[in-house]
Design a protein around this motif. Structure first.
Motif, PDB file in Angstrom:
ATOM      1  N   LEU A   1       2.385   8.448   5.576  1.00  0.00           N
ATOM      2  CA  LEU A   1       2.315   8.610   4.174  1.00  0.00           C
ATOM      3  C   LEU A   1       1.043   8.917   3.218  1.00  0.00           C
ATOM      4  O   LEU A   1       0.428   8.904   2.280  1.00  0.00           O
ATOM      5  CB  LEU A   1       3.273   7.945   3.592  1.00  0.00           C
ATOM      6  N   LEU A   2       0.210   7.567   3.794  1.00  0.00           N
ATOM      7  CA  LEU A   2      -1.331   7.710   2.789  1.00  0.00           C
ATOM      8  C   LEU A   2      -2.094   9.838   3.213  1.00  0.00           C
ATOM      9  O   LEU A   2      -2.760   9.600   2.419  1.00  0.00           O
ATOM     10  CB  LEU A   2      -2.774   7.144   3.903  1.00  0.00           C
ATOM     11  N   GLN A   3      -2.597  10.114   4.311  1.00  0.00           N
ATOM     12  CA  GLN A   3      -3.056  11.251   4.124  1.00  0.00           C
ATOM     13  C   GLN A   3      -1.589  12.326   3.798  1.00  0.00           C
ATOM     14  O   GLN A   3      -2.521  13.807   2.891  1.00  0.00           O
ATOM     15  CB  GLN A   3      -2.393  11.617   5.876  1.00  0.00           C
ATOM     16  N   GLN A   4      -0.626  11.915   4.151  1.00  0.00           N
ATOM     17  CA  GLN A   4      -0.131  13.151   3.011  1.00  0.00           C
ATOM     18  C   GLN A   4       0.018  13.240   1.245  1.00  0.00           C
ATOM     19  O   GLN A   4       0.105  13.365   0.343  1.00  0.00           O
ATOM     20  CB  GLN A   4       1.569  13.150   2.886  1.00  0.00           C
ATOM     21  N   THR A   5      -0.098  12.039   0.694  1.00  0.00           N
ATOM     22  CA  THR A   5      -0.940  11.803  -0.967  1.00  0.00           C
ATOM     23  C   THR A   5      -2.282  11.757  -0.682  1.00  0.00           C
ATOM     24  O   THR A   5      -2.137  12.767  -1.901  1.00  0.00           O
ATOM     25  CB  THR A   5      -0.248   9.957  -1.352  1.00  0.00           C
ATOM     26  N   LEU A   6      -2.626  12.088  -0.163  1.00  0.00           N
ATOM     27  CA  LEU A   6      -4.308  12.464  -0.191  1.00  0.00           C
ATOM     28  C   LEU A   6      -4.023  14.267  -1.206  1.00  0.00           C
ATOM     29  O   LEU A   6      -4.865  14.840  -1.099  1.00  0.00           O
ATOM     30  CB  LEU A   6      -5.238  12.184   0.358  1.00  0.00           C
ATOM     31  N   ALA A   7      -3.983  14.225   0.788  1.00  0.00           N
ATOM     32  CA  ALA A   7      -3.844  16.241   0.543  1.00  0.00           C
ATOM     33  C   ALA A   7      -3.199  16.738  -0.921  1.00  0.00           C
ATOM     34  O   ALA A   7      -3.116  17.948  -0.837  1.00  0.00           O
ATOM     35  CB  ALA A   7      -2.727  16.502   2.024  1.00  0.00           C
ATOM     36  N   THR A   8      -2.072  16.222  -1.571  1.00  0.00           N
ATOM     37  CA  THR A   8      -1.520  16.438  -2.031  1.00  0.00           C
ATOM     38  C   THR A   8      -1.522  16.714  -4.227  1.00  0.00           C
ATOM     39  O   THR A   8      -1.236  17.267  -4.891  1.00  0.00           O
ATOM     40  CB  THR A   8       0.093  16.496  -2.842  1.00  0.00           C
ATOM     41  N   VAL A   9      -3.027  15.577  -4.017  1.00  0.00           N
ATOM     42  CA  VAL A   9      -3.060  15.880  -5.287  1.00  0.00           C
ATOM     43  C   VAL A   9      -5.051  16.343  -5.414  1.00  0.00           C
ATOM     44  O   VAL A   9      -5.806  15.431  -5.101  1.00  0.00           O
ATOM     45  CB  VAL A   9      -3.511  13.865  -5.748  1.00  0.00           C
TER      46      VAL A   9
ATOM     47  N   SER B   1       1.114  -0.893  -0.404  1.00  0.00           N
ATOM     48  CA  SER B   1      -0.229  -0.061  -0.065  1.00  0.00           C
ATOM     49  C   SER B   1       1.022   1.418  -0.446  1.00  0.00           C
ATOM     50  O   SER B   1       0.869   2.342  -1.092  1.00  0.00           O
ATOM     51  CB  SER B   1      -1.234  -0.177   1.119  1.00  0.00           C
ATOM     52  N   ARG B   2       1.976   1.247   0.551  1.00  0.00           N
ATOM     53  CA  ARG B   2       2.593   2.476   1.012  1.00  0.00           C
ATOM     54  C   ARG B   2       3.347   2.785  -0.560  1.00  0.00           C
ATOM     55  O   ARG B   2       3.463   3.546  -0.810  1.00  0.00           O
ATOM     56  CB  ARG B   2       3.846   2.360   1.290  1.00  0.00           C
ATOM     57  N   GLN B   3       3.718   1.444  -0.938  1.00  0.00           N
ATOM     58  CA  GLN B   3       4.205   0.919  -2.563  1.00  0.00           C
ATOM     59  C   GLN B   3       3.158   2.160  -3.477  1.00  0.00           C
ATOM     60  O   GLN B   3       3.600   2.695  -4.341  1.00  0.00           O
ATOM     61  CB  GLN B   3       4.905   0.086  -2.993  1.00  0.00           C
ATOM     62  N   THR B   4       1.941   2.397  -3.320  1.00  0.00           N
ATOM     63  CA  THR B   4       1.453   2.266  -4.422  1.00  0.00           C
ATOM     64  C   THR B   4       0.825   4.072  -3.886  1.00  0.00           C
ATOM     65  O   THR B   4       0.761   4.200  -4.784  1.00  0.00           O
ATOM     66  CB  THR B   4      -0.492   1.488  -3.790  1.00  0.00           C
ATOM     67  N   TYR B   5       0.828   4.186  -3.507  1.00  0.00           N
ATOM     68  CA  TYR B   5       0.444   5.886  -2.757  1.00  0.00           C
ATOM     69  C   TYR B   5       1.370   6.862  -3.080  1.00  0.00           C
ATOM     70  O   TYR B   5       1.452   7.604  -3.365  1.00  0.00           O
ATOM     71  CB  TYR B   5       0.487   5.862  -0.896  1.00  0.00           C
TER      72      TYR B   5
END
Length: 199
Positions: free
Chosen positions: A111-119, A64-68
């Protein structure tokens, strides 16, 4: 690259520290590059599903981390190939977030939160990151209660966690059993819960 989110309250579910920021795609890629990114994404998707079926949740978290990290480019790839982003769910996000919460994988949740916040296109999913952070905190509290009260009835958890939603407690208790963190034994209409000692 987009700037990191700042100014979040210390007690907010969003404030879990500052993980390495996911790479943000520029959106400029060829069709061949877009297809390659999509293939990587769906290969990870299949591997996550296979690991989940085996209850290999540490592998689910890792994949999942790789996916993020790939998600920003995958959004750009979809827009390049199809002219729009219309993916409604992701097993890495919508299931992976819960599994990371159950494993108390703080880095993964950040990492999940950061990814969702930047796109921008992932804005509809941002609440999933918030829920994962809240679940992670609740799981920590649940494990404390179960460790201090071996054999506690699942229905009695709310006596110790009065601010928690009963249905969410039940859902997380089920996930904790699947992850091998608690043992559940049927007791009438409810369950007795005991912490599983890790070796």
């Amino acid at each position: 690259m987009l700037k990191w989110l700042t100014g979040l309250g210390k007690r907010s579910a969003r404030d879990l520290g500052n993980p390495p920021a996911p790479r943000v795609s520029t959106g400029r890629m060829s069709i061949a590059e877009a297809k390659s990114v999509s293939q990587q994404y769906f290969a990870l998707h299949e591997q996550i599903q296979a690991a989940q079926k085996k209850r290999d949740y540490s592998t689910v978290a890792s994949l999942s981390r790789q996916t993020y990290e790939l998600l920003p480019d995958f959004v750009a790839a979809c827009k390049c190939e199809y002219g729009r982003w219309d993916i409604r769910s992701s097993v890495a996000v919508h299931t992976g977030g819960t599994i990371m919460a159950v494993l108390q994988d703080e880095e993964g949740v950040r990492l999940l939160q950061q990814t969702l916040a930047t796109v921008d296109e992932l804005d509809p999913w941002r609440s999933v990151g918030e829920s994962a952070a809240e679940d992670m905190r609740l799981v920590g509290r649940m494990m404390t209660v179960v460790s201090e009260h071996p054999g506690i009835l699942q229905s009695a958890l709310r006596d110790h966690l009065p601010d928690a939603d009963t249905r969410r407690l039940a859902t997380l208790a089920t996930w904790l059993e699947k992850a091998g963190r608690v043992r559940r034994v049927r007791s009438g209409k409810t369950w007795e819960l005991s912490a599983v000692t890790r070796r």
